[in-house]
Design a protein around this motif. Structure first.
Motif, PDB file in Angstrom:
ATOM      1  N   ALA A   1      -2.541   6.497   9.576  1.00  0.00           N
ATOM      2  CA  ALA A   1      -3.022   5.541  10.587  1.00  0.00           C
ATOM      3  C   ALA A   1      -4.537   5.629  10.732  1.00  0.00           C
ATOM      4  O   ALA A   1      -5.220   4.605  10.798  1.00  0.00           O
ATOM      5  N   CYS A  58      -4.655  -3.226  10.526  1.00  0.00           N
ATOM      6  CA  CYS A  58      -3.258  -2.867  10.782  1.00  0.00           C
ATOM      7  C   CYS A  58      -2.333  -4.082  10.766  1.00  0.00           C
ATOM      8  O   CYS A  58      -1.116  -3.932  10.856  1.00  0.00           O
ATOM      9  N   PHE A  82       1.493   3.705  13.607  1.00  0.00           N
ATOM     10  CA  PHE A  82       0.574   3.843  14.734  1.00  0.00           C
ATOM     11  C   PHE A  82       1.232   4.455  15.970  1.00  0.00           C
ATOM     12  O   PHE A  82       0.549   4.716  16.958  1.00  0.00           O
TER      13      PHE A  82
END
Length: 94
Positions: free
Chosen positions: A41, A20, A28
């Motif tokens: 995500a 990420c 997220f």
């Protein structure tokens, strides 16, 4: 265009960088009901080399919001309510 991104910091010494890293924070922390963003995500988390420590952090710290380690808010809430599987809590290997 959203300029809110997750920090691009060096990985913790000895750990690989999270998948990420540098991603849009909204991925997220999606709006309620935004299932396509949740899926995006979860796909990022699925290929992340630090998914398990991230998940453990979120569970240990009772993170209430967002997707952490491939777990949604609802999944973490359920896990917190029911506790770990008996094999995990007793330390036995199955």
């Amino acid at each position: 265009m959203n300029d809110r991104v997750l920090p691009v910091r060096p990985a913790v010494e000895g750990w690989p960088a999270p998948a990420c890293r540098g991603a849009d924070m909204n991925t997220f922390f999606p709006a309620p009901g935004d299932l396509s963003t949740v899926r995006r995500a979860l796909m990022i988390c699925d290929r992340c080399p630090v998914r398990i420590p991230c998940r453990r952090y979120a569970l240990d710290n009772r993170e209430r919001y967002g997707i952490w380690g491939g777990l949604t808010e609802e999944t973490r809430e359920t896990l917190a309510r029911i506790g770990p599987p008996s094999a995990v809590s007793s330390g036995s290997v199955g």
